[in-house]
Motif scaffolding. Structure first.
Motif, PDB file in Angstrom:
ATOM      1  N   VAL A  44       0.840  -1.205   0.000  1.00  0.00           N
ATOM      2  CA  VAL A  44       0.000   0.000   0.000  1.00  0.00           C
ATOM      3  C   VAL A  44       0.876   1.256   0.000  1.00  0.00           C
ATOM      4  O   VAL A  44       0.518   2.271  -0.603  1.00  0.00           O
ATOM      5  CB  VAL A  44      -0.944  -0.005   1.223  1.00  0.00           C
ATOM      6  CG1 VAL A  44      -1.769   1.270   1.282  1.00  0.00           C
ATOM      7  CG2 VAL A  44      -1.857  -1.223   1.183  1.00  0.00           C
ATOM      8  N   ASP A  47       3.173   1.281  -3.703  1.00  0.00           N
ATOM      9  CA  ASP A  47       2.501   1.450  -4.991  1.00  0.00           C
ATOM     10  C   ASP A  47       2.525   2.924  -5.397  1.00  0.00           C
ATOM     11  O   ASP A  47       2.256   3.805  -4.581  1.00  0.00           O
ATOM     12  CB  ASP A  47       1.048   0.960  -4.893  1.00  0.00           C
ATOM     13  CG  ASP A  47       0.406   0.792  -6.257  1.00  0.00           C
ATOM     14  OD1 ASP A  47       0.175   1.810  -6.942  1.00  0.00           O
ATOM     15  OD2 ASP A  47       0.127  -0.362  -6.628  1.00  0.00           O
ATOM     16  N   GLU A  49       0.454   4.580  -6.907  1.00  0.00           N
ATOM     17  CA  GLU A  49      -0.865   5.158  -6.674  1.00  0.00           C
ATOM     18  C   GLU A  49      -1.336   4.879  -5.245  1.00  0.00           C
ATOM     19  O   GLU A  49      -2.531   4.955  -4.957  1.00  0.00           O
ATOM     20  CB  GLU A  49      -1.867   4.599  -7.677  1.00  0.00           C
ATOM     21  CG  GLU A  49      -1.557   4.945  -9.119  1.00  0.00           C
ATOM     22  CD  GLU A  49      -1.535   6.451  -9.353  1.00  0.00           C
ATOM     23  OE1 GLU A  49      -2.438   7.142  -8.837  1.00  0.00           O
ATOM     24  OE2 GLU A  49      -0.607   6.928 -10.035  1.00  0.00           O
ATOM     25  N   GLY A  50      -0.408   4.570  -4.366  1.00  0.00           N
ATOM     26  CA  GLY A  50      -0.738   4.156  -3.014  1.00  0.00           C
ATOM     27  C   GLY A  50      -1.015   5.301  -2.060  1.00  0.00           C
ATOM     28  O   GLY A  50      -1.162   6.470  -2.437  1.00  0.00           O
ATOM     29  N   LYS A  53       0.316   9.209  -1.404  1.00  0.00           N
ATOM     30  CA  LYS A  53      -0.202  10.397  -2.094  1.00  0.00           C
ATOM     31  C   LYS A  53      -0.999  11.291  -1.142  1.00  0.00           C
ATOM     32  O   LYS A  53      -1.243  12.461  -1.440  1.00  0.00           O
ATOM     33  CB  LYS A  53      -1.077   9.973  -3.273  1.00  0.00           C
ATOM     34  CG  LYS A  53      -0.329   9.241  -4.374  1.00  0.00           C
ATOM     35  CD  LYS A  53      -1.233   8.887  -5.539  1.00  0.00           C
ATOM     36  CE  LYS A  53      -1.659  10.118  -6.305  1.00  0.00           C
ATOM     37  NZ  LYS A  53      -2.405   9.776  -7.535  1.00  0.00           N
ATOM     38  N   ASP A  77      -9.095  -1.232   1.719  1.00  0.00           N
ATOM     39  CA  ASP A  77      -7.757  -1.584   1.270  1.00  0.00           C
ATOM     40  C   ASP A  77      -7.091  -2.451   2.341  1.00  0.00           C
ATOM     41  O   ASP A  77      -7.677  -2.738   3.388  1.00  0.00           O
ATOM     42  CB  ASP A  77      -6.941  -0.320   0.999  1.00  0.00           C
ATOM     43  CG  ASP A  77      -6.687   0.466   2.269  1.00  0.00           C
ATOM     44  OD1 ASP A  77      -5.547   0.467   2.756  1.00  0.00           O
ATOM     45  OD2 ASP A  77      -7.655   1.044   2.812  1.00  0.00           O
ATOM     46  N   TYR A 262      -4.719  -2.276  -3.020  1.00  0.00           N
ATOM     47  CA  TYR A 262      -3.605  -1.472  -2.525  1.00  0.00           C
ATOM     48  C   TYR A 262      -3.752   0.011  -2.866  1.00  0.00           C
ATOM     49  O   TYR A 262      -2.944   0.825  -2.412  1.00  0.00           O
ATOM     50  CB  TYR A 262      -2.288  -1.988  -3.114  1.00  0.00           C
ATOM     51  CG  TYR A 262      -2.081  -3.473  -2.942  1.00  0.00           C
ATOM     52  CD1 TYR A 262      -1.931  -4.040  -1.678  1.00  0.00           C
ATOM     53  CD2 TYR A 262      -2.051  -4.319  -4.054  1.00  0.00           C
ATOM     54  CE1 TYR A 262      -1.744  -5.418  -1.519  1.00  0.00           C
ATOM     55  CE2 TYR A 262      -1.872  -5.693  -3.908  1.00  0.00           C
ATOM     56  CZ  TYR A 262      -1.721  -6.233  -2.633  1.00  0.00           C
ATOM     57  OH  TYR A 262      -1.544  -7.591  -2.492  1.00  0.00           O
ATOM     58  N   THR A 263      -4.786   0.360  -3.641  1.00  0.00           N
ATOM     59  CA  THR A 263      -4.863   1.740  -4.138  1.00  0.00           C
ATOM     60  C   THR A 263      -6.245   2.368  -4.058  1.00  0.00           C
ATOM     61  O   THR A 263      -6.382   3.574  -4.276  1.00  0.00           O
ATOM     62  CB  THR A 263      -4.398   1.808  -5.609  1.00  0.00           C
ATOM     63  OG1 THR A 263      -5.219   0.938  -6.402  1.00  0.00           O
ATOM     64  CG2 THR A 263      -2.945   1.373  -5.741  1.00  0.00           C
ATOM     65  N   ASP A 264      -7.288   1.594  -3.780  1.00  0.00           N
ATOM     66  CA  ASP A 264      -8.642   2.153  -3.705  1.00  0.00           C
ATOM     67  C   ASP A 264      -8.952   2.470  -2.241  1.00  0.00           C
ATOM     68  O   ASP A 264      -9.192   1.579  -1.438  1.00  0.00           O
ATOM     69  CB  ASP A 264      -9.665   1.166  -4.254  1.00  0.00           C
ATOM     70  CG  ASP A 264     -11.101   1.723  -4.228  1.00  0.00           C
ATOM     71  OD1 ASP A 264     -11.289   2.868  -3.734  1.00  0.00           O
ATOM     72  OD2 ASP A 264     -12.013   1.017  -4.668  1.00  0.00           O
TER      73      ASP A 264
END
Length: 295
Positions: A44, A47, A49-50, A53, A77, A262-264
């Motif tokens: 998480v 990534d 896009e993890g 951000k 997640d 891992y990204t939503d």
């Protein structure tokens, strides 16, 4: 050094463990999360896009800084699955007594050679104004090995029994700091412990336990994942940046390893003191700047 609990098979809070928590204000469970589960959390973070951000950074007057990621609800997640897993939530419910809900989650990211200190405080020192009782608990999960060298947690064993003590503006910091005169007196009767831990070890901490951590001036990173819980009967009576009672859907521990999200981060409700004006007002005591992503 802190004595750790070991277990075989499924971890359960026994009456003996509950008594230790009541007496000491904390327990540390060795390898409650295994290597594969820790690796899932790292996915998480790693990534592109993890969750990084959503990080922000606080600057301390001495030049040190701490990066954080803060959110209200666990979500679906991997980090949310860990926070909703039966072995974490069931332990909290047994230790505090009663149904718990997710009060908030966060990552505390102390990078090498620059990570700032956390002054002596109680978590309830921050949460007192919105919650009537100290029926709250923090679960602290290191993602790196933590030692005295790279800013491991320091605890005053049994200090939760003194109740909430006054907090004010810290000396040389922008954090809330517990009354230092009382801290010095408590050190005479409450053992000052360094909580050195490995990834996978899990600390369950009473919200009135006094704790601190030094600056990380070492060459070693110290990142940690934290989940905080409140008892349903103690639901926050005042609206603020953490949620009032929201039912917590527990999941089997096996889902930590099978989750592929891992990204939503839908539903987590990140608190962003940089990009959100309302959050900025809540965190006006900090000096903030955006986190610069590495290239």
């Amino acid at each position: 050094m802190v004595e750790m609990l070991t277990f075989e098979g499924e971890f359960k809070v026994t009456d003996e463990i509950k008594k230790r928590f009541d007496d000491d204000g904390f327990i540390v469970v060795k390898d409650l999360l295994d290597k594969e589960e820790i690796a899932q959390i790292w996915k998480v973070l790693n990534d592109p896009e993890g969750i990084l951000k959503h990080a922000y950074e606080t600057l301390e007057p001495d030049g040190h800084k701490i990066q954080r990621i803060l959110y209200c609800h666990p979500g679906n997640d991997v980090t949310g699955i860990v926070s909703r897993s039966e072995k974490i939530v069931n332990a909290c419910e047994k230790l505090v007594g009663g149904e718990m809900y997710h009060y908030h989650g966060k990552f505390i990211l102390k990078n090498a050679n620059e990570g700032g200190r956390h002054v002596w405080h109680q978590d309830y020192g921050y949460w007192y104004k919105q919650n009537l009782f100290p029926d709250m608990i923090t679960v602290w999960m290191p993602l790196d090995k933590t030692t005295r060298k790279n800013s491991c947690l320091q605890l005053l064993k049994g200090s939760h029994k003194c109740g909430r003590i006054d907090h004010g503006a810290g000396s040389g910091t922008m954090q809330s700091e517990a009354d230092l005169e009382r801290i010095e007196q408590l050190k005479k009767v409450c053992p000052h412990l360094y909580c050195e831990m490995e990834p996978g070890d899990v600390l369950f901490q009473h919200c009135n336990l006094l704790h601190t951590s030094d600056p990380n001036d070492s060459d070693l990173r110290r990142w940690a994942f934290v989940a905080c819980y409140n008892r349903r009967s103690n639901s926050s009576f005042k609206k603020h940046h953490h949620p009032s009672y929201t039912p917590l859907h527990k999941v089997p521990d096996s889902e930590i390893k099978t989750c592929r999200n891992y990204t939503d981060f839908s539903g987590k409700e990140f608190v962003n003191p940089i990009g959100n004006e309302e959050d900025r007002k809540l965190y006006s005591q900090y000096s903030l700047r955006p986190l610069e992503q590495e290239t």
